[in-house]
Scaffold this active site. Structure first.
Site, PDB file in Angstrom:
ATOM      1  N   SER A  80       0.895  -1.114   0.067  1.00 13.98           N
ATOM      2  CA  SER A  80      -0.187   0.006   0.047  1.00 13.98           C
ATOM      3  C   SER A  80       0.890   1.212   0.088  1.00 13.98           C
ATOM      4  O   SER A  80       2.012   1.238   0.176  1.00 13.98           O
ATOM      5  CB  SER A  80      -1.064  -0.052   1.213  1.00 13.98           C
ATOM      6  OG  SER A  80      -0.154   0.330   2.222  1.00 13.98           O
ATOM      7  N   SER A 134      11.794  10.365   6.006  1.00 16.00           N
ATOM      8  CA  SER A 134      10.532  11.549   6.477  1.00 16.00           C
ATOM      9  C   SER A 134      11.130  12.762   6.819  1.00 16.00           C
ATOM     10  O   SER A 134      12.150  12.875   7.332  1.00 16.00           O
ATOM     11  CB  SER A 134       9.667  10.863   7.580  1.00 16.00           C
ATOM     12  OG  SER A 134       8.834  12.005   8.209  1.00 16.00           O
ATOM     13  N   TYR A 147       9.426   7.572  15.937  1.00 10.13           N
ATOM     14  CA  TYR A 147       9.386   7.759  14.426  1.00 10.13           C
ATOM     15  C   TYR A 147      10.269   8.601  13.747  1.00 10.13           C
ATOM     16  O   TYR A 147      11.092   7.966  12.989  1.00 10.13           O
ATOM     17  CB  TYR A 147       7.840   7.800  13.931  1.00 10.13           C
ATOM     18  CG  TYR A 147       7.537   7.977  12.482  1.00 10.13           C
ATOM     19  CD1 TYR A 147       7.308   6.768  11.705  1.00 10.13           C
ATOM     20  CD2 TYR A 147       7.695   9.239  12.030  1.00 10.13           C
ATOM     21  CE1 TYR A 147       7.355   7.046  10.425  1.00 10.13           C
ATOM     22  CE2 TYR A 147       7.728   9.367  10.454  1.00 10.13           C
ATOM     23  CZ  TYR A 147       7.229   8.236   9.781  1.00 10.13           C
ATOM     24  OH  TYR A 147       7.243   8.149   8.501  1.00 10.13           O
ATOM     25  N   LYS A 195      13.701   7.588  11.837  1.00  9.66           N
ATOM     26  CA  LYS A 195      13.738   8.249  10.267  1.00  9.66           C
ATOM     27  C   LYS A 195      15.209   8.971  10.257  1.00  9.66           C
ATOM     28  O   LYS A 195      15.828   8.998   9.279  1.00  9.66           O
ATOM     29  CB  LYS A 195      12.605   9.022  10.067  1.00  9.66           C
ATOM     30  CG  LYS A 195      11.389   8.164  10.042  1.00  9.66           C
ATOM     31  CD  LYS A 195      11.462   7.455   8.553  1.00  9.66           C
ATOM     32  CE  LYS A 195      10.338   6.605   8.376  1.00  9.66           C
ATOM     33  NZ  LYS A 195      10.382   5.506   7.217  1.00  9.66           N
ATOM     34  N   THR A 240      -1.471   8.823   2.583  1.00  8.21           N
ATOM     35  CA  THR A 240      -1.443   7.301   2.861  1.00  8.21           C
ATOM     36  C   THR A 240      -2.168   6.688   4.046  1.00  8.21           C
ATOM     37  O   THR A 240      -2.708   7.188   4.834  1.00  8.21           O
ATOM     38  CB  THR A 240      -0.084   6.615   3.082  1.00  8.21           C
ATOM     39  OG1 THR A 240       0.392   7.021   4.356  1.00  8.21           O
ATOM     40  CG2 THR A 240       0.912   7.293   1.867  1.00  8.21           C
TER      41      THR A 240
END
Length: 283
Positions: free
Chosen positions: A13, A134, A160, A164, A195
């Site tokens: 995805s 990101s 996160y 990243k 997303t």
């Protein structure tokens, strides 16, 4: 990309699906590494139907699981890998540990991709390795102790962002490690794209911003371009946004020192080794 062999992690995805679709449309042989077999099969079938390329293959692999990665690498029969796209990612709202005792974002964004790269290293010749990072990493300075600690309140967004940041640093370090093979290693950030992962992990942000976000195809564009464009040959160890190299730091306080960069590499190396007794999360 005819006769090129490509691997895309997290390909069922979002950005990974778009990168895989773009590679298949260019006649590459594409290997989808997906954690969920059912969703992976749907992605595989849709890509084959849309591109008329039958060389799209599904492998059920959990990038957060080191045994799963080792099993895939041992069974993977391709003689070489021309493009390796590290796209698999997540943003958990609560602290979760893998069976190896790793915090989930550390395992998925850093240790797992590091191990996969090292296991495939003999097959990476004149290849492209792309890390989908990101822009959130701009908010964090690498601190391996903080990243590996199990103390205090867990902040999924902070975890996160720091992992990243770690991906960009690993990309820079691997660009040196793989230079003799002619392989180029780059990282990129896609901008804010619409997303399922963003909708699921950041519902308030999604509610306010989803009409202004990029499409997954727009977010995936630079990652796909880094995998296929001829002008990237020889350009390695850079961080890209919208097909242009950009700084990795916007403020001085996020700059890590060389010792911390080495600690990140050593952590990934140590934690990716097989062990009969999984280590604890604390360093």
């Amino acid at each position: 990309m005819e006769d090129k062999i490509c691997i895309v992690t997290g390909a069922n995805s979002g950005l990974g699906l778009e990168v895989a679709r773009g590679l298949a449309a260019r006649d590459a042989t594409v290997h989808l590494l997906c954690r969920n077999a059912e969703r992976g099969a749907v992605a595989q079938q849709s890509i084959v139907a849309e591109t008329a390329n039958p060389e799209v293959h599904l492998h059920v692999v959990d990038i957060s699981s080191l045994p799963s990665i080792r099993k895939f690498a041992a069974a993977f029969g391709a003689p070489r890998v021309d493009a390796l796209i590290h796209n698999a990612g997540l943003l958990p709202l609560e602290r979760q540990l893998t069976d190896e005792g790793l915090e989930l974002t550390v395992a998925t964004h850093l240790v797992g991709p590091y191990l996969l790269t090292q296991l495939l290293r003999p097959r990476l010749e004149q290849a492209r390795v792309v890390w989908v990072s990101s822009g959130g990493m701009y908010t964090k300075r690498l601190n391996v102790d903080v990243m590996m600690s199990d103390q205090g309140r867990y902040d999924g967004v902070a975890a996160y962002a720091m992992t990243k940041r770690g991906q960009v640093i690993l990309s820079e370090l691997l660009s040196v490690e793989l230079a003799d093979s002619g392989t180029v290693v780059n990282a990129m950030h896609p901008g804010w794209a619409a997303t399922a992962g963003v909708e699921r992990s950041l519902p308030r942000f999604w509610k306010m911003m989803h009409n202004r976000l990029r499409t997954p195809a727009e977010g995936a564009d630079t990652a796909l371009w880094l995998a296929v464009a001829k002008r990237i040959e020889g350009q390695t160890g850079k961080f890209w946004f919208d097909r242009s190299p950009v700084p990795t730091h916007l403020t001085p306080w996020t700059q890590e020192d060389e010792a911390e960069r080495r600690r990140l590499w050593q952590m990934c190396e140590a934690r990716s080794r097989p062990s009969p007794n999984p280590p604890t999360v604390s360093p």
